[in-house]
Motif scaffolding. Structure first.
Motif, PDB file in Angstrom:
ATOM      1  N   UNK A  36      67.143  23.324  12.435  1.00 53.91           N
ATOM      2  CA  UNK A  36      67.042  22.688  13.636  1.00 53.91           C
ATOM      3  C   UNK A  36      67.700  21.261  13.575  1.00 53.91           C
ATOM      4  N   UNK A  37      68.447  21.062  14.657  1.00 57.01           N
ATOM      5  CA  UNK A  37      69.227  19.721  14.931  1.00 57.01           C
ATOM      6  C   UNK A  37      68.438  19.062  16.209  1.00 57.01           C
ATOM      7  N   UNK A  42      72.919   9.836  24.293  1.00 52.08           N
ATOM      8  CA  UNK A  42      74.047   8.995  23.860  1.00 52.08           C
ATOM      9  C   UNK A  42      74.408   8.766  22.070  1.00 52.08           C
ATOM     10  N   UNK A  43      73.617   9.521  21.565  1.00 49.95           N
ATOM     11  CA  UNK A  43      73.920   9.631  19.931  1.00 49.95           C
ATOM     12  C   UNK A  43      74.339  10.799  19.325  1.00 49.95           C
ATOM     13  N   UNK A  44      74.598  10.885  17.912  1.00 47.80           N
ATOM     14  CA  UNK A  44      75.205  12.003  17.315  1.00 47.80           C
ATOM     15  C   UNK A  44      74.153  13.011  17.142  1.00 47.80           C
ATOM     16  N   UNK A  45      74.549  14.398  17.079  1.00 47.62           N
ATOM     17  CA  UNK A  45      73.481  15.352  16.667  1.00 47.62           C
ATOM     18  C   UNK A  45      73.225  15.195  15.233  1.00 47.62           C
ATOM     19  N   UNK A  46      71.825  15.157  15.012  1.00 48.39           N
ATOM     20  CA  UNK A  46      71.327  14.958  13.379  1.00 48.39           C
ATOM     21  C   UNK A  46      70.368  16.032  13.249  1.00 48.39           C
ATOM     22  N   UNK A  93      67.410  16.493  22.801  1.00 48.11           N
ATOM     23  CA  UNK A  93      67.864  17.752  22.921  1.00 48.11           C
ATOM     24  C   UNK A  93      67.537  18.596  21.564  1.00 48.11           C
ATOM     25  N   UNK A  94      66.744  19.488  21.344  1.00 47.76           N
ATOM     26  CA  UNK A  94      66.575  20.159  19.872  1.00 47.76           C
ATOM     27  C   UNK A  94      67.394  21.566  20.025  1.00 47.76           C
ATOM     28  N   UNK A 104      71.859  25.279   1.728  1.00 44.27           N
ATOM     29  CA  UNK A 104      71.268  24.898   2.837  1.00 44.27           C
ATOM     30  C   UNK A 104      72.034  23.529   3.026  1.00 44.27           C
ATOM     31  N   UNK A 105      72.867  23.545   4.098  1.00 40.94           N
ATOM     32  CA  UNK A 105      73.541  22.242   4.670  1.00 40.94           C
ATOM     33  C   UNK A 105      72.994  21.521   5.474  1.00 40.94           C
ATOM     34  N   UNK A 106      73.154  20.000   5.532  1.00 37.07           N
ATOM     35  CA  UNK A 106      72.570  19.325   6.548  1.00 37.07           C
ATOM     36  C   UNK A 106      73.483  18.829   7.553  1.00 37.07           C
ATOM     37  N   UNK A 107      74.735  19.191   7.314  1.00 36.99           N
ATOM     38  CA  UNK A 107      75.790  18.734   8.389  1.00 36.99           C
ATOM     39  C   UNK A 107      76.032  19.880   9.514  1.00 36.99           C
ATOM     40  N   UNK A 108      76.152  19.486  10.661  1.00 38.40           N
ATOM     41  CA  UNK A 108      76.009  20.559  11.680  1.00 38.40           C
ATOM     42  C   UNK A 108      77.279  21.068  11.637  1.00 38.40           C
ATOM     43  N   UNK A 109      78.550  20.727  11.124  1.00 36.82           N
ATOM     44  CA  UNK A 109      79.781  21.265  10.896  1.00 36.82           C
ATOM     45  C   UNK A 109      79.823  22.563  10.065  1.00 36.82           C
ATOM     46  N   UNK A 110      78.654  22.743   9.438  1.00 33.83           N
ATOM     47  CA  UNK A 110      78.731  23.972   8.628  1.00 33.83           C
ATOM     48  C   UNK A 110      77.981  25.039   9.007  1.00 33.83           C
ATOM     49  N   UNK A 111      77.327  24.817  10.452  1.00 31.13           N
ATOM     50  CA  UNK A 111      76.766  26.114  11.053  1.00 31.13           C
ATOM     51  C   UNK A 111      77.556  26.815  12.070  1.00 31.13           C
ATOM     52  N   UNK A 112      77.283  27.929  11.989  1.00 29.02           N
ATOM     53  CA  UNK A 112      78.011  28.940  12.614  1.00 29.02           C
ATOM     54  C   UNK A 112      77.962  29.165  14.005  1.00 29.02           C
ATOM     55  N   UNK A 113      76.391  29.416  14.314  1.00 28.03           N
ATOM     56  CA  UNK A 113      76.018  30.021  15.705  1.00 28.03           C
ATOM     57  C   UNK A 113      75.138  28.849  16.100  1.00 28.03           C
ATOM     58  N   UNK A 114      74.999  28.561  17.739  1.00 28.85           N
ATOM     59  CA  UNK A 114      73.998  27.616  18.062  1.00 28.85           C
ATOM     60  C   UNK A 114      73.260  28.184  19.278  1.00 28.85           C
ATOM     61  N   UNK A 115      72.151  27.834  19.360  1.00 30.28           N
ATOM     62  CA  UNK A 115      71.381  27.969  20.644  1.00 30.28           C
ATOM     63  C   UNK A 115      71.797  27.095  21.637  1.00 30.28           C
ATOM     64  N   UNK A 116      71.013  27.454  22.757  1.00 28.83           N
ATOM     65  CA  UNK A 116      71.352  26.449  24.169  1.00 28.83           C
ATOM     66  C   UNK A 116      70.724  24.864  24.003  1.00 28.83           C
ATOM     67  N   UNK A 117      69.709  24.976  23.265  1.00 32.87           N
ATOM     68  CA  UNK A 117      68.950  23.550  23.180  1.00 32.87           C
ATOM     69  C   UNK A 117      67.740  23.509  24.105  1.00 32.87           C
ATOM     70  N   UNK A 118      66.710  22.985  23.804  1.00 32.33           N
ATOM     71  CA  UNK A 118      65.507  22.761  24.563  1.00 32.33           C
ATOM     72  C   UNK A 118      65.249  21.420  24.260  1.00 32.33           C
ATOM     73  N   UNK A 119      64.915  20.404  25.603  1.00 29.87           N
ATOM     74  CA  UNK A 119      64.525  19.247  25.840  1.00 29.87           C
ATOM     75  C   UNK A 119      63.081  18.867  25.251  1.00 29.87           C
ATOM     76  N   UNK A 120      62.744  17.965  24.347  1.00 30.01           N
ATOM     77  CA  UNK A 120      61.616  17.263  24.296  1.00 30.01           C
ATOM     78  C   UNK A 120      61.820  15.850  24.409  1.00 30.01           C
TER      79      UNK A 120
END
Length: 124
Positions: A36-37, A42-46, A93-94, A104-120
């Motif tokens: 989960x990211x 206005x900020x980077x994905x974390x 947006x999560x 178990x990586x913490x960098x988003x660059x390592x992840x291959x497939x992403x969902x569309x996101x959901x706003x919190x």
């Protein structure tokens, strides 16, 4: 091909709880990593949290430790993010994501497939 669909976001007040879901379609192997990211405006994905699909390993970002819990239901091919004691700074947006490696990586660059996101959104 794995496809991810998130749901469960919304507008809540500080101190409230929310549970996000991420349904994975396609074959999920035990070594896959589910993460989960979040991306505040206005900020980077974390990084927020991650677990191995087998459930054997979990990892959390410091700001959410003790408040958020990542889990999965293999029968439903679903990963959850239980968020308690929410703060305004948790607003973002999560996204859930899948990493096909065994680490178990913490960098988003390592992840291959992403969902569309959901706003919190957490109001003070």
């Amino acid at each position: 091909q794995v496809r991810l669909v998130e749901s469960g976001g919304g507008l809540v007040q500080a101190g409230d709880s929310l549970r996000l879901s991420c349904v994975a379609s396609g074959r999920m192997f035990s070594w896959y990593i589910m993460g989960w990211f979040r991306q505040p405006p206005g900020k980077e994905r974390e990084f927020v949290a991650a677990l191995r699909w087998s459930g054997a390993t979990t990892n959390y970002a410091e700001p959410v430790k003790g408040r958020f819990t990542i889990s999965r239901d293999n029968a439903k091919n679903t990963v959850y993010l239980e968020m308690n004691s929410l703060k305004p700074e948790d607003s973002a947006v999560y996204y859930c994501a899948t990493d096909f490696s065994t680490v178990v990586h913490t960098s988003s660059d390592e992840y291959d497939i992403w969902g569309q996101g959901t706003q919190v959104t957490v109001s003070s």
